[in-house]
Design a protein around this motif. Structure first.
Motif, PDB file in Angstrom:
ATOM      1  N   PRO A   1     -34.553  27.814  28.740  1.00 58.85           N
ATOM      2  CA  PRO A   1     -33.991  26.756  28.529  1.00 58.85           C
ATOM      3  C   PRO A   1     -35.000  25.755  27.515  1.00 58.85           C
ATOM      4  O   PRO A   1     -36.113  25.578  27.820  1.00 58.85           O
ATOM      5  CB  PRO A   1     -33.577  26.124  29.684  1.00 58.85           C
ATOM      6  N   ILE A   2     -34.178  25.051  26.498  1.00 57.91           N
ATOM      7  CA  ILE A   2     -35.135  24.226  25.796  1.00 57.91           C
ATOM      8  C   ILE A   2     -34.886  22.824  26.191  1.00 57.91           C
ATOM      9  O   ILE A   2     -33.540  22.334  26.334  1.00 57.91           O
ATOM     10  CB  ILE A   2     -34.451  24.328  24.241  1.00 57.91           C
TER      11      ILE A   2
ATOM     12  N   LEU B   1     -32.686  26.773  16.456  1.00 57.00           N
ATOM     13  CA  LEU B   1     -32.432  27.751  17.270  1.00 57.00           C
ATOM     14  C   LEU B   1     -32.424  29.239  16.671  1.00 57.00           C
ATOM     15  O   LEU B   1     -31.509  29.396  15.575  1.00 57.00           O
ATOM     16  CB  LEU B   1     -31.068  27.501  17.907  1.00 57.00           C
ATOM     17  N   PRO B   2     -33.465  29.936  16.898  1.00 56.03           N
ATOM     18  CA  PRO B   2     -33.366  31.146  16.121  1.00 56.03           C
ATOM     19  C   PRO B   2     -32.279  32.174  16.375  1.00 56.03           C
ATOM     20  O   PRO B   2     -31.672  32.288  17.447  1.00 56.03           O
ATOM     21  CB  PRO B   2     -34.736  31.716  16.555  1.00 56.03           C
ATOM     22  N   CYS B   3     -31.682  32.850  15.437  1.00 58.76           N
ATOM     23  CA  CYS B   3     -30.710  34.090  15.559  1.00 58.76           C
ATOM     24  C   CYS B   3     -31.219  35.220  15.598  1.00 58.76           C
ATOM     25  O   CYS B   3     -31.117  36.081  16.386  1.00 58.76           O
ATOM     26  CB  CYS B   3     -29.662  34.044  14.650  1.00 58.76           C
ATOM     27  N   ARG B   4     -32.128  35.661  14.473  1.00 56.91           N
ATOM     28  CA  ARG B   4     -32.780  37.048  14.404  1.00 56.91           C
ATOM     29  C   ARG B   4     -32.069  38.183  14.874  1.00 56.91           C
ATOM     30  O   ARG B   4     -32.269  38.675  15.587  1.00 56.91           O
ATOM     31  CB  ARG B   4     -34.004  36.983  15.343  1.00 56.91           C
ATOM     32  N   PRO B   5     -30.765  38.390  13.981  1.00 54.16           N
ATOM     33  CA  PRO B   5     -29.626  39.414  14.314  1.00 54.16           C
ATOM     34  C   PRO B   5     -30.584  40.745  13.980  1.00 54.16           C
ATOM     35  O   PRO B   5     -31.333  40.989  13.356  1.00 54.16           O
ATOM     36  CB  PRO B   5     -28.562  39.276  13.180  1.00 54.16           C
TER      37      PRO B   5
ATOM     38  N   LEU C   1     -29.818  28.083  13.474  1.00 51.64           N
ATOM     39  CA  LEU C   1     -29.040  26.932  13.565  1.00 51.64           C
ATOM     40  C   LEU C   1     -29.996  25.647  13.667  1.00 51.64           C
ATOM     41  O   LEU C   1     -31.021  25.696  14.424  1.00 51.64           O
ATOM     42  CB  LEU C   1     -28.144  26.935  14.798  1.00 51.64           C
ATOM     43  N   TYR C   2     -29.945  25.055  12.614  1.00 55.73           N
ATOM     44  CA  TYR C   2     -31.015  23.735  12.504  1.00 55.73           C
ATOM     45  C   TYR C   2     -30.068  22.354  12.806  1.00 55.73           C
ATOM     46  O   TYR C   2     -29.252  22.101  12.326  1.00 55.73           O
ATOM     47  CB  TYR C   2     -31.134  23.767  10.912  1.00 55.73           C
ATOM     48  N   PHE C   3     -30.915  21.553  13.461  1.00 51.84           N
ATOM     49  CA  PHE C   3     -30.699  20.450  14.047  1.00 51.84           C
ATOM     50  C   PHE C   3     -31.713  19.377  13.265  1.00 51.84           C
ATOM     51  O   PHE C   3     -33.112  19.377  13.494  1.00 51.84           O
ATOM     52  CB  PHE C   3     -30.758  20.204  15.338  1.00 51.84           C
TER      53      PHE C   3
ATOM     54  N   GLN D   1     -28.005  36.589  23.640  1.00 54.00           N
ATOM     55  CA  GLN D   1     -27.952  35.995  24.912  1.00 54.00           C
ATOM     56  C   GLN D   1     -27.607  34.376  24.545  1.00 54.00           C
ATOM     57  O   GLN D   1     -28.120  33.653  23.618  1.00 54.00           O
ATOM     58  CB  GLN D   1     -29.134  36.111  25.543  1.00 54.00           C
ATOM     59  N   PRO D   2     -27.079  33.664  25.329  1.00 58.76           N
ATOM     60  CA  PRO D   2     -26.837  32.237  25.478  1.00 58.76           C
ATOM     61  C   PRO D   2     -27.936  31.574  25.363  1.00 58.76           C
ATOM     62  O   PRO D   2     -29.157  31.750  26.213  1.00 58.76           O
ATOM     63  CB  PRO D   2     -26.006  31.871  26.325  1.00 58.76           C
ATOM     64  N   ILE D   3     -28.247  30.324  24.456  1.00 58.14           N
ATOM     65  CA  ILE D   3     -29.280  29.518  24.596  1.00 58.14           C
ATOM     66  C   ILE D   3     -29.005  28.186  25.129  1.00 58.14           C
ATOM     67  O   ILE D   3     -27.870  27.553  24.752  1.00 58.14           O
ATOM     68  CB  ILE D   3     -30.068  29.350  22.904  1.00 58.14           C
ATOM     69  N   SER D   4     -29.864  27.812  26.301  1.00 55.81           N
ATOM     70  CA  SER D   4     -29.427  26.396  26.807  1.00 55.81           C
ATOM     71  C   SER D   4     -30.314  25.352  26.191  1.00 55.81           C
ATOM     72  O   SER D   4     -31.529  25.526  26.083  1.00 55.81           O
ATOM     73  CB  SER D   4     -29.745  26.763  28.424  1.00 55.81           C
ATOM     74  N   VAL D   5     -29.600  24.395  25.717  1.00 56.11           N
ATOM     75  CA  VAL D   5     -30.433  23.025  25.041  1.00 56.11           C
ATOM     76  C   VAL D   5     -30.061  21.823  26.019  1.00 56.11           C
ATOM     77  O   VAL D   5     -28.803  21.754  26.288  1.00 56.11           O
ATOM     78  CB  VAL D   5     -29.792  22.956  23.539  1.00 56.11           C
TER      79      VAL D   5
END
Length: 1197
Positions: A154-155, A165-169, A202-204, A232-236
């Protein structure tokens, strides 16, 4: 061969005996026209027409199809290489080749794997003239690998910080499409602050508390296999603390101050800059030393991505992205270099040469870096291909000289650099072909006079043919004009005149032969506007008309279109177009403008315009509106045998536009003084072309019509007598019918005076037997419409025709109709008549048909006479018997007799009917109908009711329909709530008409059902109701209507001892109750008298209440609308709503729960209830029903 039109022209002077036009042989090579019939006959090397793409990504779940289609003459054969070596498809059971094609199908769905067939494929199409090859087709199966498993922590970060948030498909083939969603498959919202980069991350720029969530999920969609893979889901979690201090922008991507980007020519150039900062930065783009191309530049992803489509070398250079917010700005420079895979400047084209000719193949391509050009011959590098002395290679050009048929081959040009390659097939086809003319024979050309005329002569031949043109079938000279010959064989007449019309012959010649073709030229008159619309100034609200008269070639179809300000007319009913007129009614200011009349034919178009100006109306005296004045100045012109033109001058329209003119005519020769309607024309027209009949002395008159009515007739025109002519038509409605058995009456509708067309009108009547060999017999008659031919056989078909003639001649040959001579009565009766009784009311009659010859007329049908007869008296009483008749149309042999009476004796006979009448009757046939069920008994009466018995009287059924076997009586009691009790069934002998029922319940209503029976079953029933009495009272007679009752006679019980004692006890009880009530009232309480009475009522009196049905009512069948329902409670009320003195001497005034005891004039109660109702009545208000004497007595105080 289809030769292109060249600007160069050759002009030939006129004056020669024969104009021969020659084409010089073209230096350039021949082109094969795309004519299907020509291509079928010519020998041609192979040409690849369809192939799979160079980079061919396949779906591993489906069969592999590698396309290779080619054409050629003869049809080519196909072979394949795989990874540079021969691919033997016969040795692989999974690989098949499509018949007549080179397309491969690899069946991996049954067995095998797609990876096994991965590689580089090339197809070769070969025939006797050469070999063509396809591109190198790289076959690769698509891949959609899964994400590598990873543990994502988790971030957690503070409000205002930046985040990536990296995707790296996973690497797929082709690359996947990336998008971010949550667990509910909803796309995550993006903005200038939050956006997805080209790499999928995904950039914030800065985070906010609402960015907190546990389901940031990156998805990769692989379109080729229609699959989606999920990361996998990323928690922020964003801590909602005091946000970070504001900061100037910095780039999240790309890194540093500069970067490089390389793109291929023709692709889409995508440049990206994403910055972080607080507040959120804004991105701007510029190009150093230049401007961004306006039509090819697009901004994506909230201007963070710059895209330039169809990029070229000119788009190379430095591009700057600038990120700016309130605290500062930062920029990044991207150096763009545009490279280019090879692209064609001039691809080699197929070359068709004749033996001994020269030609060349040119292959020019460009790219960055410059591509290398290499040649192949029939798929083999030209360096190792068989030598050809007519061929010479000069870089990107192959030069051919003095070619022969063996020089035919397919050449391949390959242009390649590090970014790709181009491959083109071009054949050299050496042909020796005689001339062919490809223009369709007898083509018709139509040209407007004084315009150029172009006559086509498309041709082909090898060597190139020469072209000659002739005019006329005999090759007549083309004089006094100048002709222009185009290099494609087309003959041009610069200024076509009427005398240019004719047949032209095109002749093509080469050393192998000659061909010719004829075409036809017609010169048409130009379309001209002889009367143009004129400028108009009209007042608002008035009507304006524009006229546009056009003259055109009568062989062409003319179309006139009106335009306003070069556009369509408004879709408004005020605009009316009629032939060559445009009318605008109720003119408005918006109607002002230019009105154009456009006249079109299939060959030319002319137009003319006029301007309409709309002004305000000037005050004028109130106009007088009336019907138009009569037209005048009638004139007859263009007088022909069967037509004349009538013209006139309209009278004043009296301020109401003329809608139409009505033209009438008078025939002074045949019907003097009688005017007939001729025709009608629109109100804008003042001439009419009238069709006339021969031999009529015409006069015409005209009437004008507006919305208010019709004018008076004009003065008659001069008389015009048309010439006599033979009749145009023959009489109508010709018929042949005989009035007697030995004649034939021929009738027709005579012609009227107009139809006679001349003097001496007569009729030639002709006839002969249809089936005989006799010649036509004929007679000429006049002034009649009927002719009788005597001495004919009876009912024989005749052929008849009636022809009109007059002093000038005969009418056209008339139509032949068929008739018959007179009919006579039939001679034979139907035979073999027999009857089949279907049931008690229906019988079927059958008979044999009568021979057609004995009918002696038109068969109308068969007629059955039948009647009801007494047995043994069939002949004796026949004259007094009523007979019934049924007629069956046509040639029937049976019929049904409905509506018979059961248990009856009938007789019948059958006769044939023709147009003359009936034939003899067949012998009478008798039959009996079986028994049926009887009708209902004629009447049912209930008499002498007593306490426990009732007597029934009845009359037998009016229609027993058989022998009565017994009667059935069913009855059941009806209680006070109208419910039915048990049903009692009783059989009564058939000879009885009276029956007494005993041991019935007293004071009880009964319902009776009564019907008769025969051996066939039970008949209809009749119902009645009656009541047993409590005394000697009678019941209502049957004819008393519903709702009426007769007061019953009662015994005087007032003198009975038991009654006196009972009344004393009741009085004492009431006195006690009154005392108690008085005491309770003094104490402030209330005493419900009625409830106490109900509680202490005498049990011997309880059954005597009104609902017991003591006073019943008899209802006859006629008065009871519902036979099977008991009488309603309300029906026991007397019709006058009064209680008679003899019914009860008791007073209702002191009855505590009743009414006030007053009555209206009609006997109805008036006043109000003094207490609660004891019970709501089943139907109606209780006040609408008089209480029974027992109730009145029960309530006595």
């Amino acid at each position: 061969m289809q030769l292109k039109i060249m600007p160069k022209k050759k002009r030939l002077p006129a004056g020669r005996v024969a104009l021969i036009l020659f084409l010089c042989q073209m230096i350039s090579a021949l082109e094969v026209p795309l004519d299907p019939k020509l291509l079928e006959d010519l020998v041609q090397p192979p040409t690849i027409t369809q192939q799979s793409p160079k980079d061919y990504i396949i779906d591993p779940r489906e069969n592999i199809v590698i396309q290779c289609e080619a054409k050629g003459k003869p049809p080519p054969s196909f072979s394949w290489t795989r990874n540079g070596t021969h691919f033997d498809i016969d040795k692989d059971p999974l690989v098949t080749m499509k018949p007549g094609s080179g397309t491969l199908t690899i069946n991996i769905m049954s067995e095998g794997k797609a990876e096994t067939y991965e590689g580089v494929y090339q197809c070769t199409a070969r025939n006797e003239r050469g070999a063509a090859i396809s591109n190198n087709i790289v076959v690769r199966p698509s891949r959609s690998p899964l994400w590598t498993k990873e543990k994502l922590e988790p971030i957690t970060l503070r409000n205002g910080q930046s985040l990536v948030l990296p995707c790296r498909p996973p690497l797929g083939l082709p690359p996947p499409i990336i998008f971010w969603m949550d667990n509910s498959f909803q796309r995550l919202p993006q903005s200038e602050r939050v956006s997805q980069g080209l790499n999928g991350d995904l950039y914030f720029s800065n985070v906010l508390p609402e960015d907190t969530r546990e389901d940031y999920i990156c998805y990769a969609r692989f379109n080729h296999t229609q699959t989606i893979q999920q990361k996998q889901p990323i928690s922020v979690k964003v801590i909602s603390a005091k946000p970070n201090r504001e900061r100037p922008p910095t780039f999240l991507t790309p890194e540093g101050n500069t970067s490089n980007k390389e793109e291929l020519r023709g692709n889409v150039l995508s440049l990206e800059c994403i910055a972080e900062g607080l507040p959120t930065p804004v991105i701007y783009w510029i190009k150093e030393d230049g401007t961004l191309p306006t039509n090819r530049t697009f901004y994506r992803n909230f201007k963070k991505t710059l895209q330039i489509i169809q990029v070229s070398e000119a788009d190379s250079g430095n591009y700057q992205c600038i990120a700016k917010n309130a605290l500062g700005a930062i920029h990044h420079t991207i150096s763009v270099t545009v490279k280019a895979a090879p692209y064609w400047i001039l691809a080699p084209q197929n070359l068709v040469l004749s033996p001994g000719e020269d030609g060349s193949l040119i292959c020019r391509a460009n790219g960055n870096p410059k591509p290398r050009i290499s040649w192949l011959s029939n798929g083999v590098p030209i360096e190792i291909a068989p030598d050809d002395p007519s061929r010479k290679i000069d870089g990107d050009t192959i030069i051919f000289s003095n070619v022969q048929e063996r020089s035919s081959a397919v050449y391949q040009c390959n242009a390649s650099n590090e970014y790709g390659y181009l491959l083109a097939n071009a054949f050299v086809n050496v042909l020796a072909e005689p001339p062919r003319i490809l223009t369709s024979a007898n083509t018709l050309y139509q040209v407007i006079a004084n315009r150029p005329a172009l006559l086509d002569c498309a041709f082909f031949g090898s060597p190139l043919p020469t072209i000659e043109w002739f005019k006329g079938a005999k090759g007549s000279a083309l004089r006094d004009d100048i002709y222009v010959l185009h290099e494609n064989g087309t003959l041009e007449i610069p200024v076509a005149q009427k005398d240019s019309t004719g047949t032209y012959t095109c002749v093509a010649r080469n050393k192998l032969g000659m061909a010719k073709n004829e075409v036809h030229l017609e010169i048409k008159d130009p379309t001209r506007i002889i009367k143009q619309p004129e400028y108009a100034v009209v007042q608002r609200g008035s009507t304006v008309s524009f006229e546009c008269k056009v003259k055109h070639d009568h062989t062409l179809t003319l179309t006139i279109t009106w335009l306003k300000d070069n556009g369509e007319l408004p879709s408004d009913g005020r605009f009316t177009v009629d032939k060559d007129h445009l009318e605008v009614a109720d003119v408005r200011d918006s109607d002002g403008g230019a009105y154009t009349c456009v006249a079109n034919t299939t060959l030319d178009m002319v137009s003319a315009s006029a301007v309409l100006s709309v002004v305000a109306p000037t005050p004028t005296p109130a106009p007088i509106y009336d019907v138009p004045n009569p037209p005048f100045d009638l004139e007859l012109t263009d007088q022909l045998d069967k037509s004349v033109q009538l013209s006139w001058t309209p009278g004043d329209d009296n301020n109401n536009p003329i809608i139409k003119f009505i033209i009438e005519y008078e025939d002074a020769m045949h019907e003097a003084g009688l005017w007939h309607h001729q025709t009608e024309v629109p109100g804008m027209q003042t001439t009419a072309q009238l069709k006339l009949s021969p031999y009529v002395n015409y006069s015409f008159r005209v009437m004008a019509v507006n919305s208010l009515g019709r004018s008076l007739p004009s003065e008659p025109s001069e008389q015009y007598l048309t010439k006599a002519a033979e009749p145009d038509t023959n009489p109508m409605a010709v018929e042949g019918l005989g009035s007697e058995p030995d004649n034939l009456v021929i009738t027709w509708k005579p012609l009227n005076g107009f139809e006679s067309n001349g003097p001496g009108l007569q009729y030639k009547v002709s006839w002969r037997q249809k089936d005989g060999d006799d010649e036509w017999a004929s007679v000429v008659v006049a002034n009649v419409s009927k002719y009788i031919v005597s001495g004919t056989p009876t009912f024989v078909p005749y052929l008849i025709k009636v022809q009109a003639l007059n002093d000038v001649g005969f009418a056209p040959e008339p139509a032949v109709v068929m008739g018959h001579s007179g009919e006579d009565l039939p001679m034979v009766a139907p035979g073999n008549v027999h009857v089949n009784v279907v049931n008690s009311t229906l019988a079927e009659v059958n008979w044999d048909p009568v021979p057609l010859k004995s009918i002696r007329g038109h068969l109308q049908g068969y007629r059955i006479y039948y009647w009801k007869a007494q047995e043994g008296s069939l002949k004796r009483n026949r004259r007094h018997i009523e007979k019934k008749i049924l007629t069956f149309q046509g040639n029937k042999t049976h019929g049904m007799l409905p509506g018979l009476e059961p248990f009856s004796h009938y007789a019948l006979n059958v006769r044939v009917v023709n147009g003359k009448g009936e034939g003899p009757a067949s012998p009478d046939r008798v039959f009996n109908t079986p028994e049926g069920v009887p009708s209902a008994p004629s009447s049912l009466k209930i008499i002498n009711p007593t306490l426990d018995s009732l007597t029934l009287e009845w009359d037998p059924p009016s229609r027993p329909n058989g022998i009565l076997t017994e009667y059935t009586l069913k009855y059941q009691p009806i209680n006070s709530t109208h419910e039915l009790g048990p049903l009692v069934d009783l059989k009564i002998p058939a000879n009885k008409t009276r029956w007494t029922l005993k041991n019935l319940n007293f004071s009880t209503r009964y319902k009776f059902y009564f019907y008769a029976q025969t051996a066939a079953g039970s008949g209809s029933q009749i119902t009645e109701e009656a009541v047993t009495t409590v005394d000697e009272a009678g019941i209502l007679p049957p004819d008393v209507g519903a709702g009426k009752a007769m007061a019953s006679r009662q015994v005087d019980i007032a003198t009975q001892g038991w009654f006196i004692g009972l009344m004393c006890a009741v009085a004492l009880l009431i006195l006690i109750l009154l005392i108690v009530c008085f005491i309770r009232r003094n104490k402030g309480g209330k005493y419900p008298v009625k409830e106490k009475e109900d509680a202490h009522a005498d049990p011997e009196i309880q059954p005597m209440k009104e609902d017991d049905g003591t006073f019943g009512e008899y209802r006859s069948l006629e008065s009871d609308a519902e036979d099977h329902k008991p009488l309603k409670k309300g029906s026991r009320t007397p019709s006058d709503r009064t209680v008679k003195k003899e019914d009860s001497d008791d007073s209702l005034v002191d009855y505590g729960e009743g009414v006030n005891g007053q009555f209206n004039e009609d006997g109805s109660f008036i006043g109000q209830y003094s207490g609660k109702k004891e019970k709501e009545p089943a139907e109606g208000n209780e006040s609408s029903e008089a209480p029974s004497p027992v109730n009145a007595m029960n309530s006595f105080v």
